[in-house]
Scaffold this active site. Structure first.
Site, PDB file in Angstrom:
ATOM      1  N   ASP A  23      29.214  57.890  42.251  1.00 34.44           N
ATOM      2  CA  ASP A  23      28.238  58.749  42.924  1.00 34.44           C
ATOM      3  C   ASP A  23      27.970  58.249  44.332  1.00 34.44           C
ATOM      4  O   ASP A  23      27.842  57.043  44.554  1.00 34.44           O
ATOM      5  CB  ASP A  23      26.909  58.738  42.159  1.00 34.44           C
ATOM      6  CG  ASP A  23      27.095  59.029  40.680  1.00 34.44           C
ATOM      7  OD1 ASP A  23      27.341  60.194  40.343  1.00 34.44           O
ATOM      8  OD2 ASP A  23      27.002  58.081  39.868  1.00 34.44           O
ATOM      9  N   HIS A  30      33.439  55.804  34.171  1.00 34.54           N
ATOM     10  CA  HIS A  30      32.195  56.422  34.627  1.00 34.54           C
ATOM     11  C   HIS A  30      31.424  55.469  35.548  1.00 34.54           C
ATOM     12  O   HIS A  30      31.236  54.298  35.223  1.00 34.54           O
ATOM     13  CB  HIS A  30      31.367  56.748  33.378  1.00 34.54           C
ATOM     14  CG  HIS A  30      30.155  57.567  33.620  1.00 34.54           C
ATOM     15  ND1 HIS A  30      28.991  57.379  32.914  1.00 34.54           N
ATOM     16  CD2 HIS A  30      29.911  58.601  34.461  1.00 34.54           C
ATOM     17  CE1 HIS A  30      28.085  58.255  33.298  1.00 34.54           C
ATOM     18  NE2 HIS A  30      28.623  59.008  34.240  1.00 34.54           N
ATOM     19  N   GLU A  55      31.609  61.873  43.300  1.00 32.50           N
ATOM     20  CA  GLU A  55      30.545  62.878  43.165  1.00 32.50           C
ATOM     21  C   GLU A  55      29.622  62.822  44.376  1.00 32.50           C
ATOM     22  O   GLU A  55      29.017  61.783  44.667  1.00 32.50           O
ATOM     23  CB  GLU A  55      29.723  62.676  41.892  1.00 32.50           C
ATOM     24  CG  GLU A  55      28.637  63.739  41.769  1.00 32.50           C
ATOM     25  CD  GLU A  55      27.749  63.623  40.540  1.00 32.50           C
ATOM     26  OE1 GLU A  55      26.658  64.244  40.548  1.00 32.50           O
ATOM     27  OE2 GLU A  55      28.140  62.916  39.588  1.00 32.50           O
ATOM     28  N   GLU A 107      35.178  57.281  38.476  1.00 31.39           N
ATOM     29  CA  GLU A 107      34.236  58.267  38.994  1.00 31.39           C
ATOM     30  C   GLU A 107      33.058  57.488  39.539  1.00 31.39           C
ATOM     31  O   GLU A 107      32.655  56.475  38.958  1.00 31.39           O
ATOM     32  CB  GLU A 107      33.800  59.206  37.864  1.00 31.39           C
ATOM     33  CG  GLU A 107      32.755  60.256  38.246  1.00 31.39           C
ATOM     34  CD  GLU A 107      31.315  59.799  38.056  1.00 31.39           C
ATOM     35  OE1 GLU A 107      30.404  60.518  38.498  1.00 31.39           O
ATOM     36  OE2 GLU A 107      31.080  58.704  37.480  1.00 31.39           O
ATOM     37  N   HIS A 151      23.394  56.164  41.867  1.00 29.85           N
ATOM     38  CA  HIS A 151      23.210  57.386  41.088  1.00 29.85           C
ATOM     39  C   HIS A 151      21.830  57.991  41.266  1.00 29.85           C
ATOM     40  O   HIS A 151      21.692  59.195  41.476  1.00 29.85           O
ATOM     41  CB  HIS A 151      23.449  57.103  39.605  1.00 29.85           C
ATOM     42  CG  HIS A 151      23.263  58.290  38.716  1.00 29.85           C
ATOM     43  ND1 HIS A 151      22.023  58.642  38.199  1.00 29.85           N
ATOM     44  CD2 HIS A 151      24.134  59.218  38.265  1.00 29.85           C
ATOM     45  CE1 HIS A 151      22.156  59.737  37.470  1.00 29.85           C
ATOM     46  NE2 HIS A 151      23.424  60.107  37.492  1.00 29.85           N
TER      47      HIS A 151
END
Length: 266
Positions: free
Chosen positions: A44, A15, A117, A42, A57
């Protein structure tokens, strides 16, 4: 019940680059994920005040840097001067907010598959998707595994589909809405990405019968990860990849992913 293609990424993703092993959304996090044996991450991406895609994020700088104000109003030269590591641990003092270019190069060199993302600041859905999709398409051109683009913004996913149609996309939700399948179809999503706290087995089964992959976040309990894989989930995103990864090893004997199926291990 099995989608027509194997899940293209690692089945356990760290994450925000490295989970809780390093400052989130940093190059140090990517190194930590790789060192922990995780095959994918993953992270952002939003736009800086200069219009550059960067890994962060929050829309504001205070939580994960020593800066203040909005990311979307902070120019690159000022963003690059910030410390994005000390808040996590003094060992990471001087860690910077990375650009998407830096992150892509590091992921490719480390062999990390990526769930990227698209995280637009308020009102920047279309522009963020345009820049990120085009840049990702270029940066991973020729790479063994292309990134999967996910977003809570359906507009961002629609724009990404127009500009980089061959990059797979995932619709991000927290609680799965009643019309989740229609939304996935509308944006051309290949995957449903849902909060593990609210995901249930019937939804996983329905998604897979509809030909969709299912990814879920943020799973930090190996027993819960094992249950989710038993339901048919393709991927879990975790803060503790080294702790959760054994659930995949235990699950490999499942008939859903026989040897040689092409599904990546973590």
């Amino acid at each position: 019940m099995t989608p027509p293609r194997s899940w293209p990424l690692a089945r356990v993703l760290a994450h925000r680059c490295g989970g809780l092993l390093a400052p989130e959304n940093t190059l140090a996090g990517l190194a930590a994920a790789a060192e922990a044996g995780c095959g994918g991450v993953e992270f952002d991406v939003m736009l800086s005040g200069s219009g550059s895609p960067v890994l962060i994020h929050d829309e504001t700088l205070e939580r994960t840097t020593d800066g203040h104000g909005h990311v979307a109003l902070t120019r690159d030269e000022n963003l690059r001067a910030l410390d994005a590591g000390t808040w996590f641990d003094a060992r990471f003092a001087g860690e910077r907010v990375p650009t998407l270019e830096e992150a892509a190069a590091r992921c490719i060199s480390l062999g990390l598959s990526v769930n990227l993302e698209i995280k637009p600041a308020a009102g920047q859905d279309e522009e963020t998707a345009r820049v990120v999709a085009c840049r990702a398409d270029h940066l991973w051109a020729g790479a063994a595994v292309a990134p999967l683009l996910s977003s809570f913004s359906e507009l961002a996913l629609e724009v990404a589909a127009q500009l980089a149609p061959h990059l797979p996309r995932g619709l991000l939700v927290d609680r799965v809405p009643p019309d989740w399948l229609q939304r996935c179809r509308r944006v051309g999503a290949a995957a449903l990405h849902a909060d593990a706290r609210y995901l249930d087995r019937p939804t996983v089964i329905e998604a897979r019968e509809a030909g969709l992959w299912v990814a879920t976040y943020t799973v930090n309990d190996p027993a819960r990860a094992q249950t989710l894989f038993d339901w048919g989930v393709d991927c879990v995103i975790t803060d503790w990849p080294g702790v959760v990864r054994p659930a995949v090893t235990q699950h490999r004997s499942s008939a859903r992913y026989p040897a040689g199926s092409g599904a990546q291990s973590c």
